[in-house]
Design an enzyme around this catalytic site. Structure first.
Site, PDB file in Angstrom:
ATOM      1  N   PRO A   9      87.544  32.974  83.925  1.00 44.94           N
ATOM      2  CA  PRO A   9      88.297  32.901  85.051  1.00 44.94           C
ATOM      3  C   PRO A   9      89.144  31.572  85.570  1.00 44.94           C
ATOM      4  O   PRO A   9      89.878  31.743  86.349  1.00 44.94           O
ATOM      5  CB  PRO A   9      87.252  33.145  85.729  1.00 44.94           C
ATOM      6  CG  PRO A   9      86.178  33.431  84.999  1.00 44.94           C
ATOM      7  CD  PRO A   9      86.632  33.309  83.610  1.00 44.94           C
ATOM      8  N   GLU A  57      92.649  27.098  75.314  1.00 46.69           N
ATOM      9  CA  GLU A  57      91.174  27.805  75.061  1.00 46.69           C
ATOM     10  C   GLU A  57      90.255  28.423  75.663  1.00 46.69           C
ATOM     11  O   GLU A  57      89.085  27.843  75.955  1.00 46.69           O
ATOM     12  CB  GLU A  57      90.755  26.523  74.097  1.00 46.69           C
ATOM     13  CG  GLU A  57      89.973  26.802  72.798  1.00 46.69           C
ATOM     14  CD  GLU A  57      88.541  27.331  72.774  1.00 46.69           C
ATOM     15  OE1 GLU A  57      88.251  28.654  72.673  1.00 46.69           O
ATOM     16  OE2 GLU A  57      87.954  26.395  72.511  1.00 46.69           O
ATOM     17  N   CYS A 104      81.877  28.241  71.980  1.00 49.51           N
ATOM     18  CA  CYS A 104      82.716  29.498  71.778  1.00 49.51           C
ATOM     19  C   CYS A 104      82.984  30.729  71.615  1.00 49.51           C
ATOM     20  O   CYS A 104      83.233  31.484  71.320  1.00 49.51           O
ATOM     21  CB  CYS A 104      84.171  29.342  73.277  1.00 49.51           C
ATOM     22  SG  CYS A 104      85.019  27.858  72.178  1.00 49.51           S
ATOM     23  N   GLU A 154      79.530  37.085  77.582  1.00 53.14           N
ATOM     24  CA  GLU A 154      79.459  36.043  76.734  1.00 53.14           C
ATOM     25  C   GLU A 154      77.929  35.292  77.051  1.00 53.14           C
ATOM     26  O   GLU A 154      78.676  34.246  78.817  1.00 53.14           O
ATOM     27  CB  GLU A 154      80.429  35.052  76.959  1.00 53.14           C
ATOM     28  CG  GLU A 154      80.169  33.322  76.270  1.00 53.14           C
ATOM     29  CD  GLU A 154      82.035  32.580  76.200  1.00 53.14           C
ATOM     30  OE1 GLU A 154      81.827  32.087  75.310  1.00 53.14           O
ATOM     31  OE2 GLU A 154      82.431  32.900  77.183  1.00 53.14           O
TER      32      GLU A 154
END
Length: 518
Positions: free
Chosen positions: A259, A278, A312, A415
């Site tokens: 976002p 990224e 991530c 996530e």
């Protein structure tokens, strides 16, 4: 090297380098030095009307320091200083830039333990991992120092003796916006290719982890960089927006959530600025029945529990072929339960604290939601209190393995960004490929198998930018890192990154008379 003159408002306190008081354990350090840096020195905003907010030590929950955030005037000062540095830096040869970068790398190696300790205190990860992060930062700077000496264009012969050539040129002032999971490493990963190409940079760390980026700024300055080449401005969303919208900024590189990445891309588009993004991931790790089970278990642990799961690229959707699920789960649960949790500054610790109380609570809520949706908790997923009383208010939890997961569960779709492994079963290659690709994200993916043909076939069909065969979360600085789909644009590290921090100029040279239709 010529030094540029810089004017600071009255009352600003400037100093080039503050040695930190070394600490033997968590809970012993107070940071009072300014954390903003431009004009070649730390900048104290105590006499300026600016916001101040607490920064916490994750291991203990205590206040580590207070962060002075930058507003419009401070951002403008840093960008103007970066613009001035750019005019000097871009004129240096690649070899001259490389010398400064290699000296910076040498200073990082010299201060490795100090930087790693500060990273632990501010981030909460184990000292073992923090040392490796500092090494990665140093290696990235060394690698791009080499790239700085080899920047070149192309020569094209044209008819009649005429010719054309291309040349790589820097953008100008680049903005780097870092994430809180790898504060020092990300600052280096973003600045190294930028300055190798002749750019300058204004870097904004996460307000949760503001401490170590300023160490990198000091190191660049001590290495001989002109003042303003690498500047640090502190703050949150407002400061980031000011940077992205600043008319003198030509490029924005961001690491963080999807976002926020979309918002940054939208802001950058107003000025048609180049962007590198990224972003997040919900990556699949596929384990076939013919795998070396020992290596697959190791890979699954590395894919889920590094930095308390706050990575991530983590392979949090672990697809295990049905025939080996019992053996896999038995071993992965045994090893997960054995992970040493506690003071992240102790060498024996393998899992430290999550970055904040709010984030810890969020991860624990994900575990509860997974249980409510039918997942089975095989181990972990609970708050943890280390034996050391000074750590009782730290942000710890036990690493969690979830079984009986299905593709429609929240823990599989979103996530979590914490130490939570979701295990799913599959039967066929075609089935697992379809399920693995059923995501808007595509940062990373991995496969464990002894069948080399299958390994390459599966990787070819996985929709992810950073893939691993029989290993996971290995990121050498020589190779590009980045994602497909909503996981981002551009790459970090590797030779190709030069293309994302420079622009190509084409020059056509006429050696004869001009042909004209008029």
């Amino acid at each position: 090297m010529a030094l540029m003159r810089c004017l600071l408002p009255p009352g600003f306190y400037r100093t080039l380098y503050h040695p930190w008081t070394r600490c033997a354990s968590s809970g012993t350090l107070q940071i009072k030095d300014p954390l903003n840096f431009w004009c070649g020195a730390r900048v104290d905003l105590k006499d300026v009307k600016t916001k101040s907010e607490p920064v916490f030590e994750p291991a203990t929950g205590r206040v580590l320091c207070r962060l002075q955030t930058c507003g419009s005037a401070e951002v403008d000062a840093a960008v103007r200083n970066a613009s001035a540095a750019f005019k000097v830096w871009r004129k240096l040869s690649g070899m001259e830039r490389a010398r400064v970068m290699l000296e910076a790398a040498r200073l990082i190696e010299k201060r490795r333990e100090e930087i790693a300790e500060m990273e632990v205190i501010n981030n909460g990860k184990s000292i073992t991992e923090a040392r490796l992060d500092v090494d990665s930062a140093r290696l990235s700077i060394e690698y791009f120092a080499g790239q700085a000496t080899t920047l070149s264009g192309q020569h094209v012969q044209l008819p009649g003796g005429s010719f054309a050539y291309t040349r790589r040129e820097p953008f100008g002032v680049c903005v780097g916006i870092g994430a809180w999971n790898y504060p020092f490493q990300i600052a280096a990963w973003k600045s190294a290719p930028a300055i190798a190409c002749g750019n300058s940079m204004v870097f904004k760390p996460s307000p949760l982890t503001p401490v170590t980026a300023v160490l990198l700024a000091e190191i660049y300055r001590q290495a001989g960089a002109p003042e303003g080449l690498f500047n640090v401005v502190q703050g949150g969303q407002e400061t980031g927006s000011l940077l992205c919208l600043h008319p003198s900024v030509e490029k924005v590189s961001f690491t963080g959530s999807v976002p926020t990445g979309k918002k940054i891309m939208e802001m950058a588009s107003r000025g048609v600025k180049a962007v590198t993004l990224e972003l997040g991931g919900k990556s699949p790790l596929i384990i076939f029945e013919d795998t070396d089970l020992e290596n697959a278990v190791r890979g699954a642990l590395m894919a889920n529990f590094l930095s308390q799961g706050q990575v991530c690229s983590n392979g949090t959707r672990v697809f295990v072929q049905s025939s080996i699920v019992p053996q896999f789960l038995k071993e992965v649960v045994r090893r997960t339960k054995a992970i040493s949790i506690g003071d992240p500054l102790l060498d024996e610790t393998r899992m430290g604290a999550l970055v904040s109380k709010a984030h810890l609570d969020k991860v624990l809520r994900y575990v509860e939601q997974a249980k409510n949706e039918g997942a089975q908790v095989l181990c972990g997923g609970e708050p943890f209190s280390p034996a050391d009383p000074k750590l009782k208010d730290g942000y710890y939890m036990t690493p969690c393995v979830l079984d009986s997961c299905t593709d429609d569960m929240t823990c599989v779709k979103e996530e979590i960004f914490g130490p939570v492994m979701s295990v799913l079963t599959f039967d066929t290659e075609d089935e697992v490929l379809r399920r693995a690709n059923d995501s808007d994200l595509g940062l990373a993916a991995g496969v464990f198998t002894k069948d080399v043909k299958r390994a390459h076939r599966v990787i070819e069909n996985l929709q992810a930018g950073s893939c691993f065969i029989n290993n996971y979360n290995i990121t050498p600085v020589e190779v590009p890192f980045g994602g497909f789909k909503a996981s981002g644009i551009g790459r970090e590290n590797g030779q190709v990154t030069i293309e994302f921090y420079s622009q190509l100029k084409t020059v056509v040279v006429e050696m004869g008379d001009v042909d004209s239709l008029f």
